[in-house]
Design a protein around this motif. Sequence first.
Motif, PDB file in Angstrom:
ATOM      1  N   SER A 144       0.859  -1.180   0.000  1.00 12.63           N
ATOM      2  CA  SER A 144       0.000   0.000   0.000  1.00 12.63           C
ATOM      3  C   SER A 144       0.893   1.227   0.000  1.00 12.63           C
ATOM      4  CB  SER A 144      -0.927   0.010   1.217  1.00 12.63           C
ATOM      5  OG  SER A 144      -0.173   0.184   2.399  1.00 12.63           O
ATOM      6  N   THR A 146       0.509   3.923   1.744  1.00 12.62           N
ATOM      7  CA  THR A 146       0.732   4.407   3.110  1.00 12.62           C
ATOM      8  C   THR A 146       1.810   3.598   3.814  1.00 12.62           C
ATOM      9  OG1 THR A 146      -1.107   3.014   3.868  1.00 12.62           O
ATOM     10  CG2 THR A 146      -1.595   5.322   3.376  1.00 12.62           C
ATOM     11  N   ARG A 204      -1.908  14.631  -4.719  1.00 11.43           N
ATOM     12  CA  ARG A 204      -3.244  14.182  -5.114  1.00 11.43           C
ATOM     13  C   ARG A 204      -4.147  14.062  -3.885  1.00 11.43           C
ATOM     14  NH1 ARG A 204      -2.792   7.778  -6.798  1.00 11.43           N
ATOM     15  NH2 ARG A 204      -2.347   6.950  -4.714  1.00 11.43           N
ATOM     16  N   ASP A 206      -5.681  12.238  -1.774  1.00 10.34           N
ATOM     17  CA  ASP A 206      -5.805  10.911  -1.176  1.00 10.34           C
ATOM     18  C   ASP A 206      -5.689  11.093   0.339  1.00 10.34           C
ATOM     19  OD1 ASP A 206      -5.068   8.348  -0.018  1.00 10.34           O
ATOM     20  OD2 ASP A 206      -4.814   7.636  -2.083  1.00 10.34           O
ATOM     21  N   GLU A 208      -5.455   9.027   2.810  1.00  9.09           N
ATOM     22  CA  GLU A 208      -4.456   8.218   3.514  1.00  9.09           C
ATOM     23  C   GLU A 208      -3.059   8.816   3.344  1.00  9.09           C
ATOM     24  OE1 GLU A 208      -4.750   4.218   2.200  1.00  9.09           O
ATOM     25  OE2 GLU A 208      -6.586   3.800   3.330  1.00  9.09           O
TER      26      GLU A 208
END
Length: 260
Positions: A144, A146, A204, A206, A208
């Motif tokens: 991921s 993150t 962007r 996002d 997270e």
Amino acid sequence: MCSSTVFASEQEQGAMVDCPECGASLNVPQQSVETPAPVLNRADSRVPGRQDQAYAAESVSTKSIFRAKRKAQQDAEADGKVFDSSRFDQDKTSRKTVAAVVAVFVIAMGGYAYYLNRPVERLVLTDEVATQLLQGVNTSDDSSLTSLMDNYMDAQCTCTEMMGRILMYIDTQEKLDEVLEDLKRLSQIALIQNPRINAIDRNRADMEIMSVMEEYKSRQAGAHSKLEKEVIRIQKINPGLANSLKDNVAAIGMLDMFQN
């Protein structure tokens, strides 16, 4: 006897003389001797001061409390009751409490003084820790975004924080020489660029990614602030030491204080 005034010499003191006018016999008294005033010792005759008055008052107060306590005890015994002396011991209790508070305060101040003046221990960068940090900045865990960013930025922040702690040890050229290689190594690790991290679009929308960025942004700012604070401290001790850090440790040379 006439009213004439009779004069007598010193030799006639205590003897009988005849009045030249009427012939009456007169007794000449002895000359009186004045008693000299006593010589007083100022130390023995000083006027009682406040300290003496306070001592006397305390003595009277102590005796009064003792008499009152004794009377209360006798009254209780006469009535067949158990004597409760707690109300007479309040003064002792308060004094003990004050003494305990003062003792705790003195101990606390002594401990704080020792804390401020204690020698700073050197933080050593071990090979094991350096390897873990290298793995963090070179992370390839792309399960991921993150997770990838968390591994990288955690290692980067840890490097900066460790440099700040190592700088706390420096106050002489000898100590700088001891830790310089560790500082260089941490700086090199912190400045490693990870292609996977660079490929992430951090702008962007996002949530997270934004959350991870915000978390490490404040941590990194705190680490850099500590780093600069320690360099300034060292600079005040010896400007040459600070210049040596700037020239030999890339991450320190990039601090705002050296960009002017």
